[in-house]
Write a protein that holds these residues in place. Structure first.
Motif, PDB file in Angstrom:
ATOM      1  N   GLY A  42      -0.622  -2.720  11.220  1.00  0.00           N
ATOM      2  CA  GLY A  42      -0.763  -2.832   9.740  1.00  0.00           C
ATOM      3  C   GLY A  42      -1.385  -4.026   9.338  1.00  0.00           C
ATOM      4  O   GLY A  42      -2.258  -3.889   8.182  1.00  0.00           O
ATOM      5  N   ASP A  45      -4.894  -3.433   9.648  1.00  0.00           N
ATOM      6  CA  ASP A  45      -5.599  -2.510   8.851  1.00  0.00           C
ATOM      7  C   ASP A  45      -5.629  -3.275   7.427  1.00  0.00           C
ATOM      8  O   ASP A  45      -6.738  -3.008   6.786  1.00  0.00           O
ATOM      9  CB  ASP A  45      -4.806  -1.316   8.780  1.00  0.00           C
ATOM     10  CG  ASP A  45      -4.869  -0.286  10.056  1.00  0.00           C
ATOM     11  OD1 ASP A  45      -5.693  -0.619  10.746  1.00  0.00           O
ATOM     12  OD2 ASP A  45      -4.035   0.358  10.159  1.00  0.00           O
ATOM     13  N   ASP A  46      -4.915  -3.940   7.134  1.00  0.00           N
ATOM     14  CA  ASP A  46      -4.834  -4.751   5.715  1.00  0.00           C
ATOM     15  C   ASP A  46      -5.940  -5.560   5.730  1.00  0.00           C
ATOM     16  O   ASP A  46      -6.669  -5.733   4.790  1.00  0.00           O
ATOM     17  CB  ASP A  46      -3.596  -5.251   5.435  1.00  0.00           C
ATOM     18  CG  ASP A  46      -2.523  -4.355   5.028  1.00  0.00           C
ATOM     19  OD1 ASP A  46      -2.794  -3.281   4.720  1.00  0.00           O
ATOM     20  OD2 ASP A  46      -1.270  -4.536   5.042  1.00  0.00           O
TER      21      ASP A  46
END
Length: 79
Positions: A42, A45-46
């Motif tokens: 995550g 991805d951010d």
């Protein structure tokens, strides 16, 4: 009395294994590992989407005070 000896930790370990069982402990550790991997993915991805967003040029905004509210500068943006 402030620190625990090896025997204390051994007894605590045996009690934990007896209460939860070896299978349950390994299952919980696997779940923790999956959570850490998902968290790292995550974050990656951010960072990827932030890089894509920051690569786009910022729209030009008029500094005219008589401009309509839709063209007013966003107070959340700095710079």
């Amino acid at each position: 009395m402030g620190s625990f000896s090896v025997w204390h930790w051994l007894v605590v370990g045996i009690l934990v294994v007896l209460l939860f069982g070896r299978g349950r402990i390994s299952e919980m550790m696997g779940d923790v590992a999956k959570g850490i991997k998902a968290f790292r993915k995550g974050l990656a991805d951010d960072e990827g989407t932030l890089g894509e967003v920051s690569a786009k040029p910022a729209p030009r905004i008029a500094a005219d005070p008589a401009a309509p509210a839709s063209e007013a500068p966003d107070p959340r943006r700095q710079g």
